[in-house]
Scaffold this motif. Structure first.
Motif, mmCIF file in Angstrom:
data_model
loop_
_atom_site.group_PDB
_atom_site.id
_atom_site.type_symbol
_atom_site.label_atom_id
_atom_site.label_comp_id
_atom_site.label_asym_id
_atom_site.label_seq_id
_atom_site.Cartn_x
_atom_site.Cartn_y
_atom_site.Cartn_z
ATOM 1 N N ASN A 1 0.767 -1.017 0.087
ATOM 2 C CA ASN A 1 0.010 -0.012 0.005
ATOM 3 C C ASN A 1 0.875 1.132 -0.239
ATOM 4 O OD1 ASN A 1 -2.639 -1.409 0.522
ATOM 5 N ND2 ASN A 1 -1.537 -2.135 2.184
ATOM 6 N N PRO A 2 1.361 1.533 -1.196
ATOM 7 C CA PRO A 2 2.229 2.705 -1.236
ATOM 8 C C PRO A 2 1.732 4.158 -0.696
ATOM 9 C CG PRO A 2 2.479 1.526 -3.344
ATOM 10 C CD PRO A 2 1.324 1.013 -2.420
ATOM 11 N N ARG A 3 2.484 5.030 -0.160
ATOM 12 C CA ARG A 3 1.925 6.380 0.452
ATOM 13 C C ARG A 3 3.079 7.251 -0.092
ATOM 14 N NH1 ARG A 3 1.229 4.484 6.473
ATOM 15 N NH2 ARG A 3 0.171 2.595 6.598
ATOM 16 N N ASP A 4 2.801 8.503 0.225
ATOM 17 C CA ASP A 4 3.734 9.801 0.194
ATOM 18 C C ASP A 4 4.339 9.757 1.374
ATOM 19 O OD1 ASP A 4 4.974 11.712 -1.093
ATOM 20 O OD2 ASP A 4 3.236 13.259 -0.342
ATOM 21 N N ASP A 5 5.663 8.790 1.578
ATOM 22 C CA ASP A 5 6.373 9.034 2.687
ATOM 23 C C ASP A 5 7.735 8.426 2.407
ATOM 24 O OD1 ASP A 5 6.380 6.201 3.038
ATOM 25 O OD2 ASP A 5 4.365 6.257 4.694
ATOM 26 N N LEU A 6 8.648 8.614 3.118
ATOM 27 C CA LEU A 6 10.036 8.180 2.928
ATOM 28 C C LEU A 6 10.150 6.737 2.904
ATOM 29 C CD1 LEU A 6 12.936 8.844 1.989
ATOM 30 C CD2 LEU A 6 13.258 9.439 4.477
ATOM 31 N N ILE A 7 9.552 5.854 3.633
ATOM 32 C CA ILE A 7 9.482 4.510 3.903
ATOM 33 C C ILE A 7 9.028 3.856 2.653
ATOM 34 C CG2 ILE A 7 8.713 2.148 4.861
ATOM 35 C CD1 ILE A 7 8.592 3.924 7.506
ATOM 36 N N THR A 8 7.972 4.433 1.821
ATOM 37 C CA THR A 8 7.485 4.028 0.680
ATOM 38 C C THR A 8 8.487 4.080 -0.207
ATOM 39 O OG1 THR A 8 5.069 4.335 1.194
ATOM 40 C CG2 THR A 8 5.645 4.284 -1.097
ATOM 41 N N ALA A 9 9.123 5.239 -0.344
ATOM 42 C CA ALA A 9 10.217 5.620 -1.291
ATOM 43 C C ALA A 9 11.660 4.752 -1.219
ATOM 44 C CB ALA A 9 10.750 7.069 -1.253
ATOM 45 N N LEU A 10 11.820 4.331 -0.149
ATOM 46 C CA LEU A 10 12.891 3.244 0.313
ATOM 47 C C LEU A 10 12.638 1.940 -0.284
ATOM 48 C CD1 LEU A 10 14.486 4.858 3.220
ATOM 49 C CD2 LEU A 10 15.353 5.071 1.056
ATOM 50 N N ALA A 11 11.237 1.680 0.207
ATOM 51 C CA ALA A 11 10.791 0.147 0.030
ATOM 52 C C ALA A 11 10.828 -0.086 -1.469
ATOM 53 C CB ALA A 11 9.580 0.028 0.414
ATOM 54 N N HIS A 12 10.452 1.028 -2.412
ATOM 55 C CA HIS A 12 10.627 0.825 -3.729
ATOM 56 C C HIS A 12 11.656 1.140 -4.645
ATOM 57 C CE1 HIS A 12 6.134 -0.457 -3.869
ATOM 58 N NE2 HIS A 12 6.154 0.455 -2.699
ATOM 59 N N ALA A 13 12.828 1.935 -3.798
ATOM 60 C CA ALA A 13 13.732 2.469 -4.586
ATOM 61 C C ALA A 13 14.849 1.309 -5.060
ATOM 62 C CB ALA A 13 14.686 3.168 -3.390
ATOM 63 N N GLU A 14 15.682 1.573 -6.227
ATOM 64 C CA GLU A 14 16.636 0.559 -6.619
ATOM 65 C C GLU A 14 17.830 1.486 -6.910
ATOM 66 O OE1 GLU A 14 14.736 -0.919 -10.362
ATOM 67 O OE2 GLU A 14 12.994 -2.000 -9.346
ATOM 68 N N ILE A 15 18.745 0.492 -6.885
ATOM 69 C CA ILE A 15 20.115 1.022 -6.950
ATOM 70 C C ILE A 15 20.679 0.069 -8.379
ATOM 71 C CG2 ILE A 15 22.616 1.368 -6.230
ATOM 72 C CD1 ILE A 15 21.230 1.741 -3.674
ATOM 73 N N HIS A 16 21.021 0.721 -9.453
ATOM 74 C CA HIS A 16 21.566 -0.124 -10.411
ATOM 75 C C HIS A 16 20.524 -1.327 -10.914
ATOM 76 C CE1 HIS A 16 25.218 1.850 -10.143
ATOM 77 N NE2 HIS A 16 25.557 1.274 -8.874
ATOM 78 N N GLY A 17 19.163 -0.880 -10.813
ATOM 79 C CA GLY A 17 17.903 -2.015 -10.960
ATOM 80 C C GLY A 17 17.852 -2.790 -10.056
ATOM 81 N N VAL A 18 18.393 -2.855 -8.848
ATOM 82 C CA VAL A 18 18.372 -3.881 -7.886
ATOM 83 C C VAL A 18 17.905 -3.135 -6.464
ATOM 84 C CG1 VAL A 18 19.292 -5.623 -6.373
ATOM 85 C CG2 VAL A 18 20.004 -5.274 -8.695
ATOM 86 N N ARG A 19 16.648 -3.589 -5.763
ATOM 87 C CA ARG A 19 16.104 -3.094 -4.654
ATOM 88 C C ARG A 19 17.364 -3.222 -3.371
ATOM 89 N NH1 ARG A 19 9.683 -4.207 -4.377
ATOM 90 N NH2 ARG A 19 8.867 -2.563 -5.993
ATOM 91 N N LEU A 20 16.787 -2.555 -2.514
ATOM 92 C CA LEU A 20 17.531 -2.781 -1.255
ATOM 93 C C LEU A 20 17.198 -4.125 -0.692
ATOM 94 C CD1 LEU A 20 17.570 0.560 0.300
ATOM 95 C CD2 LEU A 20 19.458 -0.091 -1.080
ATOM 96 N N SER A 21 18.253 -4.806 -0.107
ATOM 97 C CA SER A 21 17.904 -6.106 0.680
ATOM 98 C C SER A 21 17.028 -5.680 1.919
ATOM 99 C CB SER A 21 18.946 -6.745 1.012
ATOM 100 O OG SER A 21 19.728 -6.115 1.897
ATOM 101 N N ASP A 22 16.360 -6.526 2.645
ATOM 102 C CA ASP A 22 15.668 -6.152 3.544
ATOM 103 C C ASP A 22 16.546 -5.759 4.568
ATOM 104 O OD1 ASP A 22 13.139 -6.867 2.413
ATOM 105 O OD2 ASP A 22 12.914 -8.894 3.332
ATOM 106 N N GLU A 23 17.494 -6.479 4.948
ATOM 107 C CA GLU A 23 18.730 -5.940 5.982
ATOM 108 C C GLU A 23 18.848 -4.546 5.713
ATOM 109 O OE1 GLU A 23 19.669 -7.779 8.821
ATOM 110 O OE2 GLU A 23 17.899 -8.785 8.105
ATOM 111 N N GLU A 24 19.361 -4.182 4.484
ATOM 112 C CA GLU A 24 19.904 -2.865 4.333
ATOM 113 C C GLU A 24 18.753 -1.805 4.730
ATOM 114 O OE1 GLU A 24 23.358 -2.416 0.943
ATOM 115 O OE2 GLU A 24 21.526 -3.098 0.352
ATOM 116 N N LEU A 25 17.526 -2.209 4.008
ATOM 117 C CA LEU A 25 16.168 -1.370 4.222
ATOM 118 C C LEU A 25 16.132 -0.940 5.616
ATOM 119 C CD1 LEU A 25 14.315 0.399 2.912
ATOM 120 C CD2 LEU A 25 13.192 -1.715 2.393
#
Length: 403
Positions: free
Chosen positions: A200-224
């Motif tokens: 359930n995406p929202r307009d907040d920073l957690i949503t942005a990071l949960a969907h962010a990608e670096i070089h096409g790869v999402r952050l691992s759960d541990e990194e996030l």
């Protein structure tokens, strides 16, 4: 001498001892090895600044065996070097620029007004619990998209982690178990928040990071989860300590609140001087990747290096009248928020919160006096944590107190 300083208690005398230690070492040996702590201690501004900026020699990434008792290291910007540090920081840096932070000013003012309305000139208030912690915790909760009702939970987590630093020194196993339990709570809490934002995406920073990608790869759960833990605990305690220290610095210095009321343009400089005079954290830590010379002393590779901000910020060669608290000090190139790639991500937010808090405190109260009924206790001055767990104060309201 180092061993006696580093085994001091947590009261005001312990902080005074740190400042006196720095004064002595700057005049004698600005870089020393202390066998008791197994670390190299740095006291002069020039050498401390080099430790901050020479990241190839002085790394923020510690070997895993050195970074013990912490299960949420992955994604922690403070313990990550480029290129990963640059990649992770790039995901959020635009949200913490000076320009972006100004958009939070109204929200910050609203939170401050609500908190101060509840104080209404009472006496015997715990300033930390009622104001200086609640303000930054409420703001960072707003930024991340977390319920403000969870602020007491965040406080318990942050205080337990700060207490853990002292715990490791005295090896109190029971408290250590508490701290590990807190990390487990934080892991599950943030994991649930991430799962919710992905669904359930929202307009907040957690949503942005949960969907962010670096070089096409999402952050691992541990990194996030580690990243979110840093944003929360870095966003609350640094500013909490800064605002609390402002009250301590103003206490007993007659006329300072009057000066800020008469000339609000001094408030930004006052915040900078509080940060210099009584930094949120007494020291930082780095790890040497190669043998180097620092302050004329050979430091081997694979060593812990501790620049003491309580000393570097009072280096007489850098700051005129370094022992004096001057709200109009300029320039003020203190190191309290770091230097180089690890310059504090949330520095603009922290300063804005402290500035807005001082503005309303000065406008509402004729005086804020620290009570001396009980000794004040810091979490761990020798371990680098100058934050106070509590600060009892008495407020004397002005006849016309609304800003």
């Amino acid at each position: 001498m180092a061993e006696s300083i580093l085994s001091a208690d947590t009261g005001l005398d312990a902080v005074r001892a740190l400042y006196d230690w720095g004064t002595y070492q700057r005049a004698t040996e600005p870089v020393i090895f202390d066998a008791g702590s197994g670390a190299w201690h740095v006291f002069s501004f020039e050498e401390a600044e080099r430790v901050f900026t020479d990241r190839k020699i002085f790394s923020s990434e510690f070997p895993r065996e050195v970074s013990v008792n912490d299960d949420l290291i992955e994604g922690n910007l403070a313990l990550t070097d480029p290129p990963r540090h640059t990649e992770l920081r790039g995901l959020v840096s635009k949200r913490f620029t000076a320009r972006a932070i100004t958009e939070l000013r109204d929200e910050i003012d609203t939170i401050i007004t609500g908190l101060l309305d509840n104080l209404s000139g009472d006496t015997g208030i715990d300033f930390v619990d009622e104001f200086s912690y609640r303000l930054p915790a409420s703001v960072i909760a707003h930024v991340l998209g977390l319920p403000r009702a969870d602020v007491p939970l965040f406080k318990r987590w942050s205080f337990a982690q700060l207490s853990e630093q002292r715990t490791q020194a005295v090896e109190a196993e029971g408290q250590h178990d508490v701290a590990r339990s807190v990390l487990a709570e934080m892991r599950e809490y943030f994991a649930e928040q991430v799962r919710d934002r992905r669904a359930n995406p929202r307009d907040d920073l957690i949503t942005a990071l949960a969907h962010a990608e670096i070089h096409g790869v999402r952050l691992s759960d541990e990194e996030l989860i580690g990243f979110l833990r840093l944003l929360l605990t870095g966003g609350d305690m640094t500013t909490c300590s800064l605002i609390t220290s402002a009250v301590l610095c103003f206490d007993g210095r007659a006329g300072l609140l009057d000066r800020l009321r008469e000339d609000p343009g001094l408030i930004p400089a006052a915040v900078e001087e509080v940060a210099r005079y009584r930094p949120p954290f007494a020291r930082v830590a780095r790890w040497t990747t190669a043998e180097t010379e620092l302050g004329g002393v050979r430091v081997p590779a694979g060593q812990v290096v501790l620049p003491w901000l309580t000393s570097a910020n009072r280096d007489e060669r850098k700051f005129a009248d370094a022992e004096e608290f001057r709200v109009d000090r300029h320039p003020n190139p203190h190191l309290s928020f770091g230097r180089g790639v690890h310059f504090c991500l949330g520095v603009h937010l922290s300063k804005l919160e402290a500035q807005r808090a001082l503005a309303q405190l000065a406008a509402r109260f004729e005086d804020i006096a620290v009570r001396t009924d009980e000794p004040l206790r810091h979490f761990d001055p020798a371990g680098g944590v100058l934050a106070l767990a509590a600060l009892p104060v008495d407020f004397r309201a002005r006849s016309s107190s609304r800003p």
